[in-house]
Design an enzyme around this catalytic site. Structure first.
Site, PDB file in Angstrom:
ATOM      1  N   ASP A 206       0.727   2.647   3.768  1.00  0.00           N
ATOM      2  CA  ASP A 206      -0.149   3.715   3.283  1.00  0.00           C
ATOM      3  C   ASP A 206       0.645   5.021   3.166  1.00  0.00           C
ATOM      4  OD1 ASP A 206      -2.313   5.129   2.350  1.00  0.00           O
ATOM      5  OD2 ASP A 206      -3.399   5.159   4.259  1.00  0.00           O
TER       6      ASP A 206
ATOM      7  N   ASP B 279      -8.547   2.928  -3.681  1.00  0.00           N
ATOM      8  CA  ASP B 279      -8.065   3.452  -2.399  1.00  0.00           C
ATOM      9  C   ASP B 279      -8.159   4.965  -2.304  1.00  0.00           C
ATOM     10  OD1 ASP B 279      -6.831   3.510   0.148  1.00  0.00           O
ATOM     11  OD2 ASP B 279      -4.976   4.090  -0.812  1.00  0.00           O
TER      12      ASP B 279
ATOM     13  N   HIS C 116      -5.778  -0.768   5.799  1.00  0.00           N
ATOM     14  CA  HIS C 116      -5.641   0.031   7.019  1.00  0.00           C
ATOM     15  C   HIS C 116      -6.771  -0.147   8.045  1.00  0.00           C
ATOM     16  CE1 HIS C 116      -8.099   2.472   4.392  1.00  0.00           C
ATOM     17  NE2 HIS C 116      -7.086   3.086   3.817  1.00  0.00           N
TER      18      HIS C 116
ATOM     19  N   HIS D  50       0.836  -1.203   0.000  1.00  0.00           N
ATOM     20  CA  HIS D  50       0.000   0.000   0.000  1.00  0.00           C
ATOM     21  C   HIS D  50       0.873   1.255   0.000  1.00  0.00           C
ATOM     22  CE1 HIS D  50      -3.814   1.993   1.959  1.00  0.00           C
ATOM     23  NE2 HIS D  50      -3.320   2.710   0.966  1.00  0.00           N
TER      24      HIS D  50
ATOM     25  N   ARG E 249       2.220   8.842  -6.449  1.00  0.00           N
ATOM     26  CA  ARG E 249       1.690  10.113  -7.013  1.00  0.00           C
ATOM     27  C   ARG E 249       1.967  10.330  -8.499  1.00  0.00           C
ATOM     28  NH1 ARG E 249      -1.834  10.169  -3.119  1.00  0.00           N
ATOM     29  NH2 ARG E 249      -1.145  11.055  -1.132  1.00  0.00           N
TER      30      ARG E 249
END
Length: 439
Positions: A305, A152, A232, A58, A62
């Site tokens: 994350d 996500d 998460h 995870h 970008r």
């Protein structure tokens, strides 16, 4: 042909001490002592723990679209410094990774940089809009060989769309990776719903908004006979639902993040947006439940994350700030602090939850998460568990600076990362005569 490497006196999985010979991208030998070939790079690993290279299920890189916050290159460098040899890049880029063309672009860029293996995660729905399924089959059959699909940042909220996605990925042994959040129950939410949110006057994000989706998706996965992975996990209730689903034989896996294992909603009292994350930081009781669940295997893996943001998206008032925080370079230190040094996990357990199991869930376990044994790919992380360091945002490799851990001391850190026999991160103190290897 890569330069041979001899790793001397490493503590394999924190247990027996051995030396490793790495040649041509594989572990050629594991023995009590090894004579270094001529020209080999010799790494004295006395006092260091050797694990299979870490695998993050995870990660937000970008690129394409928000290269002001992070790029595949800067994110890969941060990952290598954090001990990772593989990361799974989330689909919420611009353009969204909902076609074969975009996932192949991300995959090929990761290969070109070569610091970590970058495995793209495909979007479940076109444009992350939750209305129509993406080109899952095309992404699965592309050169990127996508096996994980996620919107996500946005929950796949429509149960019909979720069911169809689960049916589709079943045909190629994929999995739907869900951001569990009931959108109707969290509209305008800013932090965990509880006493602290009431005192601060910030709209609350109730635990049931996560738990209801976790329960729904477990039942859908059971009905379809497909795989669902819950991102998460953040509440005690979600842990109990996942435990129930596993006992029932449902193919559900779950992850926890380092920040949900360390921090609580009390951090929001500072009104510092560095602590604003989705799902939000919860109560100490939730943190305790997550730690226990990682220890007993209810939570399968730890994933970062990693969510970099440009300064203007965090350097503002709380309500206007973006959700998310950095995680690649600090994850292992936090895991050591809250799970290893407290006796919840051994280092062998860390290999399971941060390398072996995430590789299996992502269906890359033929490449990563392999044993430290002769004939296996030389993807290796060396950790110094007795090297305390204080986190500084300015010293991180990520292009972004939104870490919530600035000023926190962590007990240990990765000092070397090796990907297929090539060092991608190496503390100069381990091999002072080596040039050209990222420190």
């Amino acid at each position: 042909m890569s330069r041979p490497i001899v790793i001397v006196n490493a503590s394999l999985y924190g247990e027996e001490t051995a030396s490793l010979l790495v040649e041509d991208g594989v572990i050629a030998q594991v023995a009590d002592s090894i004579e270094a070939p001529e020209g080999a790079l010799v790494i004295d690993a006395s006092g260091l723990v050797a694990l299979p290279g870490l695998v993050d299920l995870h990660t937000h890189l970008r690129e394409p679209g928000r290269e002001d916050a992070e790029t595949i290159e800067t994110g890969s460098r941060a990952a290598a410094r954090g001990g990772w040899t593989a990361v799974h890049a989330m689909a919420n880029t611009n353009p969204v990774a909902d076609t074969a063309g975009v996932v192949e672009q991300v995959h090929s860029r990761g290969q070109e940089i070569g610091l970590v293996d970058v495995f793209p995660v495909g979007a479940v729905t076109v444009g992350l809009k939750g209305e129509h399924l993406s080109e899952m089959g095309a992404m699965a059959n592309s050169r990127a060989r996508v096996r994980l699909f996620s919107d996500d940042g946005i929950c796949v909220y429509d149960p019909v769309i979720m069911r169809r996605a689960l049916e589709y990925v079943k045909t190629f042994d994929g999995a739907v990776v869900q951001h569990a959040q009931d959108l109707r129950l969290t509209e305008g939410s800013q932090m965990h719903e509880g006493e602290v949110s009431a005192e601060l006057g910030l709209a609350g994000w109730p635990a049931v908004a996560e738990e209801s989706i976790v329960a729904r998706d477990a039942l859908l996965a059971e009905h379809v006979g497909s795989r669902v992975h819950v991102q998460h996990l953040s509440t005690r209730g979600s842990v109990e639902i996942v435990r129930w689903a596993k006992e029932r034989g449902i193919s559900v896996t779950a992850e926890a993040t380092p920040h949900h294992l360390l921090l609580t909603h009390e951090s929001a009292r500072t009104y510092d947006p560095l602590f604003k994350v989705n799902p939000p930081l919860r109560t100490q009781d939730d943190v305790d439940a997550l730690r226990d669940a990682v220890g007993d295997g209810t939570i399968d893996i730890i994933a970062t994350d990693h969510a970099p943001h440009a300064s203007e998206d965090k350097d503002c008032e709380w309500a206007a700030a973006s959700f998310g925080m950095l995680g690649l370079e600090t994850a292992l230190g936090i895991v050591q602090k809250v799970l290893v040094d407290t006796g919840v996990l051994t280092w062998r357990d860390v290999a399971r939850v941060m390398s072996e199991t995430p590789a299996r869930i992502g269906r890359v376990d033929h490449l990563h998460g392999r044993p430290l044994a002769a004939g296996e790919p030389a993807n290796i992380t060396l950790i110094d568990p007795n090297a305390p360091w204080t986190v500084s945002a300015d010293a991180l490799a990520s292009r972004a600076r939104n870490t919530p851990y600035g000023g926190i001391e962590l007990p240990g850190r990765p000092v070397a990362t090796i990907l297929r026999g090539e060092p991608t991160h190496l503390d100069p103190r381990l091999a002072p005569d080596t040039e050209g290897v990222p420190a």
